[in-house]
Design a protein around this motif. Structure first.
Motif, PDB file in Angstrom:
ATOM      1  N   ALA A  64       0.828  -1.205   0.000  1.00 43.42           N
ATOM      2  CA  ALA A  64       0.000   0.000   0.000  1.00 43.42           C
ATOM      3  C   ALA A  64       0.861   1.253   0.000  1.00 43.42           C
ATOM      4  CB  ALA A  64      -0.912  -0.003   1.219  1.00 43.42           C
ATOM      5  N   ALA A  65       0.400   2.263  -0.732  1.00 41.72           N
ATOM      6  CA  ALA A  65       1.103   3.538  -0.783  1.00 41.72           C
ATOM      7  C   ALA A  65       0.308   4.575  -0.002  1.00 41.72           C
ATOM      8  CB  ALA A  65       1.273   3.981  -2.235  1.00 41.72           C
ATOM      9  N   CYS A  66       1.003   5.482   0.592  1.00 47.14           N
ATOM     10  CA  CYS A  66       0.304   6.501   1.373  1.00 47.14           C
ATOM     11  C   CYS A  66       1.070   7.820   1.319  1.00 47.14           C
ATOM     12  CB  CYS A  66       0.136   6.063   2.826  1.00 47.14           C
ATOM     13  SG  CYS A  66       1.701   5.806   3.691  1.00 47.14           S
ATOM     14  N   LEU A  67       0.355   8.873   1.674  1.00 46.33           N
ATOM     15  CA  LEU A  67       0.952  10.198   1.785  1.00 46.33           C
ATOM     16  C   LEU A  67       1.224  10.490   3.256  1.00 46.33           C
ATOM     17  CD1 LEU A  67      -1.218  12.303  -0.680  1.00 46.33           C
ATOM     18  CD2 LEU A  67       1.221  11.835  -0.901  1.00 46.33           C
ATOM     19  N   ARG A  68       2.384  11.071   3.523  1.00 41.55           N
ATOM     20  CA  ARG A  68       2.736  11.403   4.893  1.00 41.55           C
ATOM     21  C   ARG A  68       2.911  12.914   5.001  1.00 41.55           C
ATOM     22  NH1 ARG A  68       7.547   8.125   7.430  1.00 41.55           N
ATOM     23  NH2 ARG A  68       5.871   6.567   7.464  1.00 41.55           N
ATOM     24  N   PHE A  69       2.091  13.536   5.853  1.00 44.72           N
ATOM     25  CA  PHE A  69       2.151  14.976   6.082  1.00 44.72           C
ATOM     26  C   PHE A  69       2.871  15.248   7.396  1.00 44.72           C
ATOM     27  CE2 PHE A  69      -1.313  14.566   3.129  1.00 44.72           C
ATOM     28  CZ  PHE A  69      -1.268  15.703   2.345  1.00 44.72           C
ATOM     29  N   GLN A  70       3.752  16.213   7.377  1.00 45.41           N
ATOM     30  CA  GLN A  70       4.469  16.613   8.588  1.00 45.41           C
ATOM     31  C   GLN A  70       3.868  17.902   9.116  1.00 45.41           C
ATOM     32  OE1 GLN A  70       8.643  17.275   8.034  1.00 45.41           O
ATOM     33  NE2 GLN A  70       8.972  17.996  10.128  1.00 45.41           N
ATOM     34  N   LEU A  71       3.382  17.866  10.344  1.00 44.21           N
ATOM     35  CA  LEU A  71       2.717  19.016  10.945  1.00 44.21           C
ATOM     36  C   LEU A  71       3.681  19.774  11.847  1.00 44.21           C
ATOM     37  CD1 LEU A  71       0.121  20.659  11.564  1.00 44.21           C
ATOM     38  CD2 LEU A  71      -0.348  19.029  13.404  1.00 44.21           C
ATOM     39  N   ASP A  72       3.730  21.076  11.682  1.00 47.58           N
ATOM     40  CA  ASP A  72       4.550  21.926  12.539  1.00 47.58           C
ATOM     41  C   ASP A  72       3.779  22.189  13.830  1.00 47.58           C
ATOM     42  OD1 ASP A  72       6.168  23.753  13.735  1.00 47.58           O
ATOM     43  OD2 ASP A  72       5.914  25.321  12.231  1.00 47.58           O
ATOM     44  N   PRO A  73       4.253  21.699  14.984  1.00 48.77           N
ATOM     45  CA  PRO A  73       3.502  21.876  16.243  1.00 48.77           C
ATOM     46  C   PRO A  73       3.226  23.343  16.575  1.00 48.77           C
ATOM     47  CG  PRO A  73       5.273  20.277  16.518  1.00 48.77           C
ATOM     48  CD  PRO A  73       5.483  20.929  15.185  1.00 48.77           C
ATOM     49  N   SER A  74       4.146  24.235  16.217  1.00 51.66           N
ATOM     50  CA  SER A  74       3.949  25.652  16.539  1.00 51.66           C
ATOM     51  C   SER A  74       2.830  26.282  15.717  1.00 51.66           C
ATOM     52  CB  SER A  74       5.253  26.424  16.318  1.00 51.66           C
ATOM     53  OG  SER A  74       5.619  26.399  14.951  1.00 51.66           O
ATOM     54  N   ALA A  75       2.377  25.571  14.687  1.00 52.97           N
ATOM     55  CA  ALA A  75       1.316  26.110  13.830  1.00 52.97           C
ATOM     56  C   ALA A  75      -0.073  25.879  14.405  1.00 52.97           C
ATOM     57  CB  ALA A  75       1.394  25.491  12.440  1.00 52.97           C
ATOM     58  N   ARG A  76      -0.154  25.163  15.507  1.00 53.94           N
ATOM     59  CA  ARG A  76      -1.463  24.909  16.109  1.00 53.94           C
ATOM     60  C   ARG A  76      -1.855  26.106  16.962  1.00 53.94           C
ATOM     61  NH1 ARG A  76      -2.602  18.669  17.441  1.00 53.94           N
ATOM     62  NH2 ARG A  76      -4.663  19.515  17.016  1.00 53.94           N
ATOM     63  N   THR A  77      -2.258  27.151  16.300  1.00 50.52           N
ATOM     64  CA  THR A  77      -2.659  28.385  16.978  1.00 50.52           C
ATOM     65  C   THR A  77      -4.136  28.316  17.338  1.00 50.52           C
ATOM     66  OG1 THR A  77      -3.183  29.434  14.866  1.00 50.52           O
ATOM     67  CG2 THR A  77      -0.921  29.648  15.664  1.00 50.52           C
ATOM     68  N   ASP A  78      -4.684  29.476  17.735  1.00 54.50           N
ATOM     69  CA  ASP A  78      -6.100  29.522  18.113  1.00 54.50           C
ATOM     70  C   ASP A  78      -7.031  29.438  16.913  1.00 54.50           C
ATOM     71  OD1 ASP A  78      -4.971  29.911  20.541  1.00 54.50           O
ATOM     72  OD2 ASP A  78      -6.147  31.655  21.097  1.00 54.50           O
ATOM     73  N   ARG A  79      -6.492  29.539  15.716  1.00 56.46           N
ATOM     74  CA  ARG A  79      -7.338  29.528  14.522  1.00 56.46           C
ATOM     75  C   ARG A  79      -7.437  28.139  13.929  1.00 56.46           C
ATOM     76  NH1 ARG A  79      -5.983  31.742  10.072  1.00 56.46           N
ATOM     77  NH2 ARG A  79      -3.762  32.020  10.461  1.00 56.46           N
ATOM     78  N   ILE A  80      -8.587  27.846  13.326  1.00 48.12           N
ATOM     79  CA  ILE A  80      -8.762  26.627  12.538  1.00 48.12           C
ATOM     80  C   ILE A  80      -8.231  26.911  11.142  1.00 48.12           C
ATOM     81  CG2 ILE A  80     -10.415  24.977  11.603  1.00 48.12           C
ATOM     82  CD1 ILE A  80     -12.257  25.634  13.922  1.00 48.12           C
ATOM     83  N   ARG A  81      -7.305  26.067  10.670  1.00 47.16           N
ATOM     84  CA  ARG A  81      -6.685  26.297   9.366  1.00 47.16           C
ATOM     85  C   ARG A  81      -7.052  25.170   8.414  1.00 47.16           C
ATOM     86  NH1 ARG A  81      -0.775  28.999  10.472  1.00 47.16           N
ATOM     87  NH2 ARG A  81      -1.385  30.301  12.232  1.00 47.16           N
TER      88      ARG A  81
END
Length: 205
Positions: free
Chosen positions: A34-51
């Protein structure tokens, strides 16, 4: 043998929580490859806004070819992957999640400035506002009733202007009708009135 890879065709929305493009990972053949996409999330980007962000991706398969056939590449239709990054908590002590969502809003008697920043400020003394306000204009002595009072005042002013305009139109029409009445008086009638009873040699006139 050949190889396949994902191609990013387009990005829309706020992709800032992801510092790099997603990587393409192929699983072991023992589990089906199986193939998949892996996204890397920047923890500092989890601000008060929904993005929200959307990646438009296509899958491409390349074969090297051989003596009897040239190399080829096949492309799948484009697929859209939409993701939302939600805040873990609200940074302001005067904020809370909107019920049923992960959106940060200010508590009652507070407003957010600027909107979406997560920074809540207290309304001026002796003013009130329900939770979720985004402007100091909403802070008033009566809360929501103040908004209704303001709307009532503007409604009264609008009514007075409307009535005044109606009276002006009626007066103007009356003046125009008087002018029209004067214009409609025949000149011949005036002439006959001038000669009526006069000693004229031709009484037929």
């Amino acid at each position: 043998s050949g190889s396949c890879y994902f191609q990013i065709e387009n990005r829309t929305g706020d992709t800032s929580p992801f510092p790099t493009d997603p990587s393409f990972v192929v699983g072991s053949r023992s589990i089906g490859g199986a193939a998949c996409l892996r996204f890397q999330l920047d923890p500092s980007a989890r601000t008060d806004r929904i993005r929200n962000s959307t990646y438009h991706i296509s899958l491409r398969y390349w074969t090297p070819g051989n003596a009897s056939s040239p190399p080829s590449e096949r492309t799948s239709p484009t697929y859209a992957f939409t993701m939302a990054v939600f805040p873990l908590n609200c940074s302001s002590v005067d904020a809370q999640f909107r019920p049923g969502t992960r959106e940060c809003i200010c508590n009652a008697d507070h407003y957010m400035k600027p909107p979406g920043s997560g920074q809540c400020r207290k309304c001026p003394q002796d003013t009130k506002v329900p939770a979720g306000a985004t402007s100091i204009i909403k802070c008033n002595p009566e809360g929501l009733a103040g908004d209704l009072l303001l709307a009532l005042i503007f409604g009264i002013i609008g009514t007075v202007i409307f009535i005044g305009a109606g009276i002006f139109v009626k007066v103007q029409r009356w003046r125009d009708s008087r002018k029209e009445h004067v214009k409609r008086v025949p000149i011949s009638t005036i002439a006959i009135a001038d000669v009526k009873g006069a000693d004229h040699p031709n009484p037929a006139l």
